[in-house]
Design an enzyme around this catalytic site. Sequence first.
Site, PDB file in Angstrom:
ATOM      1  N   SER A 187      -0.732  -5.726   0.157  1.00 44.79           N
ATOM      2  CA  SER A 187      -0.458  -6.335   1.676  1.00 44.79           C
ATOM      3  C   SER A 187      -1.053  -7.759   1.616  1.00 44.79           C
ATOM      4  O   SER A 187      -2.379  -7.177   1.838  1.00 44.79           O
ATOM      5  CB  SER A 187      -0.172  -5.657   2.779  1.00 44.79           C
ATOM      6  OG  SER A 187       0.743  -4.270   3.079  1.00 44.79           O
ATOM      7  N   ARG A 197      -8.050   7.224   5.779  1.00 46.24           N
ATOM      8  CA  ARG A 197      -6.945   6.798   6.672  1.00 46.24           C
ATOM      9  C   ARG A 197      -5.997   8.719   6.950  1.00 46.24           C
ATOM     10  O   ARG A 197      -6.757   9.198   5.757  1.00 46.24           O
ATOM     11  CB  ARG A 197      -5.731   6.379   5.521  1.00 46.24           C
ATOM     12  CG  ARG A 197      -6.300   4.774   5.662  1.00 46.24           C
ATOM     13  CD  ARG A 197      -4.753   4.398   5.875  1.00 46.24           C
ATOM     14  NE  ARG A 197      -5.713   2.801   5.250  1.00 46.24           N
ATOM     15  CZ  ARG A 197      -4.947   1.357   4.951  1.00 46.24           C
ATOM     16  NH1 ARG A 197      -3.424   1.724   4.631  1.00 46.24           N
ATOM     17  NH2 ARG A 197      -5.480   0.759   4.493  1.00 46.24           N
ATOM     18  N   ARG A 235      -4.535   3.298  -5.497  1.00 46.59           N
ATOM     19  CA  ARG A 235      -3.458   3.574  -5.739  1.00 46.59           C
ATOM     20  C   ARG A 235      -2.556   2.095  -6.892  1.00 46.59           C
ATOM     21  O   ARG A 235      -1.329   2.960  -7.758  1.00 46.59           O
ATOM     22  CB  ARG A 235      -2.476   2.673  -4.360  1.00 46.59           C
ATOM     23  CG  ARG A 235      -0.814   3.608  -4.779  1.00 46.59           C
ATOM     24  CD  ARG A 235      -0.012   3.218  -3.867  1.00 46.59           C
ATOM     25  NE  ARG A 235      -0.706   3.986  -1.739  1.00 46.59           N
ATOM     26  CZ  ARG A 235       0.259   3.151  -0.865  1.00 46.59           C
ATOM     27  NH1 ARG A 235       1.404   2.696  -0.954  1.00 46.59           N
ATOM     28  NH2 ARG A 235      -0.074   4.656  -0.204  1.00 46.59           N
ATOM     29  N   ARG A 281      -0.653   8.790  -1.624  1.00 48.36           N
ATOM     30  CA  ARG A 281      -0.870   8.835  -0.613  1.00 48.36           C
ATOM     31  C   ARG A 281      -2.510   9.635   0.436  1.00 48.36           C
ATOM     32  O   ARG A 281      -2.114  10.685   0.144  1.00 48.36           O
ATOM     33  CB  ARG A 281      -0.219   8.587   0.630  1.00 48.36           C
ATOM     34  CG  ARG A 281       0.103   8.659   2.291  1.00 48.36           C
ATOM     35  CD  ARG A 281       1.060   8.969   2.668  1.00 48.36           C
ATOM     36  NE  ARG A 281       1.953   7.797   2.527  1.00 48.36           N
ATOM     37  CZ  ARG A 281       2.597   6.943   2.959  1.00 48.36           C
ATOM     38  NH1 ARG A 281       1.959   5.925   4.216  1.00 48.36           N
ATOM     39  NH2 ARG A 281       3.992   6.340   2.801  1.00 48.36           N
ATOM     40  N   GLU A 286       4.640  -0.311  -2.647  1.00 54.46           N
ATOM     41  CA  GLU A 286       3.932  -0.849  -2.147  1.00 54.46           C
ATOM     42  C   GLU A 286       3.001  -1.379  -2.913  1.00 54.46           C
ATOM     43  O   GLU A 286       1.788   0.471  -2.798  1.00 54.46           O
ATOM     44  CB  GLU A 286       3.648  -1.232  -0.758  1.00 54.46           C
ATOM     45  CG  GLU A 286       2.423  -1.665   0.021  1.00 54.46           C
ATOM     46  CD  GLU A 286       1.864  -1.359   1.249  1.00 54.46           C
ATOM     47  OE1 GLU A 286       0.780  -1.953   1.573  1.00 54.46           O
ATOM     48  OE2 GLU A 286       2.578  -0.692   2.273  1.00 54.46           O
TER      49      GLU A 286
END
Length: 421
Positions: free
Chosen positions: A347, A257, A384, A272, A344
């Site tokens: 998801s 990403r 993460r 991140r 987070e």
Amino acid sequence: MIDLRLLRDDPDAVRASQRTRGESESAVDDLLRANEARRAAVQRFEALRAEQKQLGKRMPKAAPEERATLLARTKELAAEVKAAEAGVTAAEQEQRQAHLAIPNVVEPGVPAGGEDDYVVLREIGERPSLPTVRDHIELGEGIGAFDLERGAKVSGSRFYYLTGVGALLQLGLLQLAIAQALEHGLTPVIPPVLVKPESMEGTGFLGAHAAEVYRLEADDLYLVGTSEVPLAAYHAHEILADLTEPIRYAGWSSCFRREAGSYGKDVRGIIRVHQFDKVEMFSYCRPEQAAEEHLRLLGWEEEMLAKVEIPYRVIDVAAGDLGSSAARKYDCEAWLPSQQRFLELTSTSNCTTFQARRLNVRYRDEEGRTRPAATLNGTLATTRWLVPMLENHQQPDGSVRVPKALQPYLGGRDVLEPVRR
């Protein structure tokens, strides 16, 4: 793509979804006009083709005095049919662009608003009481779990090396996720991480999220940010029999990403980053099964979080923070002691038939008719997770306790001690 029948039958429902997302309602009117224009273009083309066929049948039987008139009309029709066919092509392209501009219709009950308008559904586990709190960077470097400095030296900011126990922790975590997926009947998959544009567009990642994606221009391929993409495209242009039982996969892949626009946000450490590994669940099912399947995927995510023994909460994500493909999304967020906030970790999204319509994934119903399938996805483990694992299991001397479920993957060690440098 949304269902065009829903658009025509209940455009106000689509407008309401756009309002809930904070998106433009005018896009609905644009698509309605484009759809009507396409239908009119198709009708004109079909009428001209029908006339052309009728003339073709009349010609052999026509009297000599009629033949000249019929031939002249035949030439006129040929030009009109060609122009009408071009009109259909143009109308279809215009409709497709208008269609792609509208995100999935959100489920009833999804919170309205943006990133901060989520609803907390539950909080699980106790936040640790720590006399001194070290962040994951100090802890990870202390036990020799990663090397951020050399990651930046070799590849730039937001890259890292997982080393020693850090590599073992990630491998153990992902293997634990695959083991759980197997227990629940999911098929493990290691997919390609380079995909064609149609695969990326079909899953909805070339719209608002295009800036997040790495593109290899020389090859016209994209690096995936999640194995959701190759798993969704796996059955593109296929009919999945009757789909009475969901088809479920667990994809293990590296993910990439760009993190465009996130400067200054979680730039330190491994929260991140540009590259990470992940196990992603993916499910194909009938549309009427999708809501139940969504809760099932959420349950499996919570089962994994329980295994690594970290406190977390579940949130119902607000419509304005949903991806374009999702009709509803639940996040699991872990407690992060060093920042006194939730982070987070997982998801899970119900994409209803949105992706399947783009990718032409169908099943056969009881009457033998083909219908678009529903698709869902959910994170089962990712790099993460190391962040809250290190912080919530830290001990006063800088060592880190290993959750019981992960101990077999670290040679039976129950504590990771600081290393001498």
